[in-house]
Design a protein around this motif. Structure first.
Motif, PDB file in Angstrom:
ATOM      1  N   GLY A  31       0.747  -1.160  -0.005  1.00 59.00           N
ATOM      2  CA  GLY A  31      -0.125  -0.052  -0.056  1.00 59.00           C
ATOM      3  C   GLY A  31       0.995   1.320   0.180  1.00 59.00           C
ATOM      4  O   GLY A  31       2.249   1.253  -0.302  1.00 59.00           O
ATOM      5  N   LEU A  32       0.397   2.231   0.468  1.00 56.62           N
ATOM      6  CA  LEU A  32       1.126   3.748   0.658  1.00 56.62           C
ATOM      7  C   LEU A  32       2.134   3.653   1.481  1.00 56.62           C
ATOM      8  O   LEU A  32       3.389   3.834   0.934  1.00 56.62           O
ATOM      9  N   GLU A  52      -2.349  -4.677  -6.882  1.00 59.61           N
ATOM     10  CA  GLU A  52      -1.548  -3.864  -6.231  1.00 59.61           C
ATOM     11  C   GLU A  52      -0.228  -4.284  -6.628  1.00 59.61           C
ATOM     12  O   GLU A  52       0.770  -3.490  -6.869  1.00 59.61           O
ATOM     13  N   GLY A  97       1.687   9.799   6.708  1.00 56.14           N
ATOM     14  CA  GLY A  97       0.412   9.120   5.903  1.00 56.14           C
ATOM     15  C   GLY A  97       0.335  10.201   4.807  1.00 56.14           C
ATOM     16  O   GLY A  97       0.996  11.465   4.446  1.00 56.14           O
ATOM     17  N   SER A  98      -1.076  10.065   4.044  1.00 54.03           N
ATOM     18  CA  SER A  98      -1.350  10.776   3.256  1.00 54.03           C
ATOM     19  C   SER A  98      -2.882  10.677   2.882  1.00 54.03           C
ATOM     20  O   SER A  98      -3.527   9.685   3.460  1.00 54.03           O
ATOM     21  N   HIS A  99      -3.497  11.615   2.061  1.00 55.92           N
ATOM     22  CA  HIS A  99      -5.018  11.581   1.681  1.00 55.92           C
ATOM     23  C   HIS A  99      -5.257  10.599   0.767  1.00 55.92           C
ATOM     24  O   HIS A  99      -6.133   9.982   0.733  1.00 55.92           O
ATOM     25  N   LYS A 100      -3.821  10.008  -0.040  1.00 50.03           N
ATOM     26  CA  LYS A 100      -4.363   8.933  -0.892  1.00 50.03           C
ATOM     27  C   LYS A 100      -3.864   7.393  -0.418  1.00 50.03           C
ATOM     28  O   LYS A 100      -3.024   7.387   0.708  1.00 50.03           O
ATOM     29  N   SER A 101      -4.273   6.700  -0.879  1.00 53.09           N
ATOM     30  CA  SER A 101      -3.813   5.278  -0.641  1.00 53.09           C
ATOM     31  C   SER A 101      -3.611   4.283  -1.783  1.00 53.09           C
ATOM     32  O   SER A 101      -3.764   4.667  -2.898  1.00 53.09           O
ATOM     33  N   GLY A 102      -2.966   3.170  -1.618  1.00 55.92           N
ATOM     34  CA  GLY A 102      -2.392   2.276  -2.514  1.00 55.92           C
ATOM     35  C   GLY A 102      -1.019   2.679  -3.184  1.00 55.92           C
ATOM     36  O   GLY A 102      -0.542   3.710  -2.828  1.00 55.92           O
ATOM     37  N   SER A 116     -10.797   9.310   8.287  1.00 56.96           N
ATOM     38  CA  SER A 116      -9.879   8.205   8.243  1.00 56.96           C
ATOM     39  C   SER A 116     -10.468   6.721   7.749  1.00 56.96           C
ATOM     40  O   SER A 116     -11.731   6.620   8.236  1.00 56.96           O
ATOM     41  N   ASN A 117      -9.671   5.965   7.179  1.00 61.71           N
ATOM     42  CA  ASN A 117     -10.357   4.488   7.278  1.00 61.71           C
ATOM     43  C   ASN A 117     -11.020   3.848   8.460  1.00 61.71           C
ATOM     44  O   ASN A 117     -10.206   3.683   9.259  1.00 61.71           O
ATOM     45  N   MET A 135      -9.473   0.570   9.357  1.00 60.79           N
ATOM     46  CA  MET A 135      -8.118   0.479   9.996  1.00 60.79           C
ATOM     47  C   MET A 135      -8.195   1.058  11.445  1.00 60.79           C
ATOM     48  O   MET A 135      -7.621   0.467  12.532  1.00 60.79           O
TER      49      MET A 135
END
Length: 367
Positions: A11-12, A39, A125-130, A228-229, A232
């Motif tokens: 992931g990220l 991925e 972290g980031s606002h994006k994932s993957g 947030s997720n 998680m």
């Protein structure tokens, strides 16, 4: 450094670690594994990893360094599987989970294999994932917490730090208990409070739909982390349950204190309450990265005429400044600016501020 690095979870975080390790240690081989085949394929296509592992076991048994970059419950399951593999004698194993006590307790099963487990938590972290969002600079100047196990010696910790030197993070060693206490106070607990504030607004919105419109400004920013997720954060909260229960009990006492002050109607006590909070908050580091990822927002007080937003974004595009989000604030009480532009990092925000100041006379403010 030479060797094989196996990253389970692309992931990220896992993808960004792969990129930093590949850049800092070009003679090493980075292999990756993820239960999501798409991925893994994307990681290969983007050259984030050198090659994929056909299975979790195959990748783990080849590795000199194993990085478990998965959610905390999956990490526990991976550790239990590692205990049954034929791992290299000098292998170092680490993870990237947001809680540490349960992970370290689980990792005790690796002691009989003489594998060195060193808990890890990159606080970025980031606002994006993957894996598509992975970037080499994700961890730069962020805190990277390490919780060495009892069977991990100083040499092994030093080797892991060398593997991670490309992150350019601030690496700190501490115990698992201290880790969960510190992150509980400044990360896990605030997420619970943010979610509770949103729930309260949602309940009141049933009787007056104007609530959701008025919440578009400062309230939305204050509760931003509630987006947030949820999967998680469910796992993190269960992993750090005892600490959260203690902190929530303290919070109840704190709220009772506020209730008493309001019942008393004491202006001096209310002033002191808000002033002490303001003073401590104002003394917090502004540019340093902390437990919760920073938001790099620029507030622009633009005039109300057609095309003004495209005008501002055109200035940024001319100087090739990327933005991650843009929105208009309808409610502005106690918050400056009507146009809020979000950026990936402080450098981009400062470039944008200079760019807009060069082309306009609009008032600009930082959050």
């Amino acid at each position: 450094m030479r060797g094989i690095v196996f990253i389970a979870g692309l992931g990220l975080i896992g993808g960004s670690l792969a990129k930093t390790i590949k850049k800092a240690h070009p003679q090493a081989e980075v292999i990756g594994y993820d239960i999501r085949a798409d991925e893994v394929g994307l990681a290969e296509a983007l050259n984030v990893i050198d090659r994929k592992a056909e299975s979790f076991q195959e990748g783990a048994e080849q590795a000199d360094l194993i990085i478990l970059a998965a959610p905390v419950l999956q990490t526990e399951a991976m550790i239990k599987r590692l205990a049954g593999f034929e791992l290299k004698k000098e292998v170092i194993i680490t993870d990237t989970g947001s809680t540490k006590k349960r992970i370290m307790d689980c990792a005790a099963i690796l002691e009989s294999r003489q594998a060195a487990f060193i808990g890890g938590h990159p606080m970025a972290g980031s606002h994006k994932s993957g894996v598509a969002a992975a970037k080499e600079l994700l961890f730069e100047n962020a805190f990277y917490l390490l919780t060495p196990g009892e069977h991990a010696n100083e040499k092994q910790v030093a080797i892991l730090k060398k593997w991670l030197q490309g992150t350019k993070a601030k690496i700190i060693e501490l115990s698992a208990d201290d880790h969960d206490h510190l992150t509980g106070v400044v990360s896990h607990f605030p997420h619970v409070i943010a979610a509770s504030l949103v729930h309260q607004a949602r309940r009141h919105n049933h009787s007056n739909s104007l609530i959701s419109r008025l919440a578009a400004g400062g309230f939305r920013d204050v509760t931003r982390i509630a987006s947030s997720n949820p999967e998680m954060w469910k796992d993190i909260s269960l992993h750090n349950r005892e600490m959260l229960l203690a902190l929530l009990s303290e919070w109840k006492v704190e709220m009772e204190r506020v209730i008493d002050i309001l019942k008393e109607g004491s202006a001096p006590l209310l002033f002191d309450y808000f002033n002490e909070a303001k003073r401590f908050r104002d003394e917090l580091p502004v540019k340093a990265m902390g437990a919760i990822p920073s938001f790099y927002d620029l507030y622009v007080d633009v005039p109300d005429y057609p095309g003004v937003i495209s005008e501002v974004t055109a200035y940024l595009a001319e100087e090739r400044i990327s933005i991650t989000n843009i929105r208009i604030m309808e409610t502005r009480e106690d918050v400056y600016g009507v146009l809020v532009i979000s950026f990936q990092n402080e450098k981009d925000r400062m470039r944008a501020q200079k760019c807009i100041e060069k082309h306009t006379n609009y008032d600009l403010f930082l959050a």
